[in-house]
Design a protein around this motif. Structure first.
Motif: not given
Length: 217
Positions: A195-215
């Protein structure tokens, strides 16, 4: 090996690499997202209004599974719960728990399947988007019920005033993450990571990075 053979072999390797990666992408298991929060907290409002929106979920719903835990920094005091923002927050937490119960009964803290998750995300987004303008929780809850949802709001309301044990499971789950919830009453785990602060502050970016898609896709 002549040049024609080398060229043909190179094409084969490229095709094999592309096919392998394509198959891995299409068969990859969904990313598990766990969201621990409390209902009258501004960090949660920011998250559900601006990060984890119905539009974002609709685009990636088949690649995510959800666990929603509305408890936050609530504490148990003998036979009742005490919330940082008072009794109104406890009632709002319980409202969310009752709504989850109608979707994933009998275990409202279970992983939410894609079939019902869109209802949950829509309810959460509506609640947090409108809670500053509408102070009456009863009115807000009814207003945020997805169109044609069964059971209806009176059933949710009955749970709100009668089911005294519904928060127990959420309390147990939140205790497992310890101090990760303490700072602002919001904690987000993505996959099996920390659990990190980045997960909630940049959630959209983090998920898109893991999925390999554009934000912005």
């Amino acid at each position: 090996m002549n040049l024609r053979s080398i060229f043909a072999f190179s094409l084969f390797l490229i095709f094999a690499f592309y096919s392998t990666n394509t198959d891995a992408a299409t068969t990859a298991p969904p990313i598990k997202v766990e969201i621990f929060y409390e209902t009258l907290n501004d960090a949660a409002r920011q998250f559900f209004v601006y990060q984890f929106t119905p539009q974002f979920f609709a685009e990636h719903h088949d690649k995510l599974t959800l666990a929603i835990i509305p408890y936050g920094n609530t504490t148990a005091n003998q036979d009742r719960y005490v919330c940082p923002f008072g009794n109104q927050q406890c009632q709002a937490n319980k409202m969310h728990a009752c709504f989850l119960k109608t979707e994933v009964d009998p275990n409202p803290s279970a992983i939410i399947e894609d079939r019902v998750a869109s209802n949950v995300v829509a309810f959460l987004h509506c609640f947090f988007k409108n809670r500053r303008a509408e102070k009456n929780l009863d009115t807000l809850g009814e207003q945020c019920m997805p169109s044609g949802h069964e059971p209806d709001w009176p059933t949710i309301r009955t749970c709100l005033f009668e089911d005294e044990s519904i928060m127990d499971r959420f309390a147990s789950l939140t205790e497992l993450i310890g101090d990760d919830i303490k700072d602002d009453g919001l904690a987000v785990r993505i996959g099996s990571g920390n659990i990190t602060d980045n997960n909630k502050v940049n959630f959209t970016k983090e998920i898109c990075t893991r999925l390999g898609v554009s934000v912005y896709q």
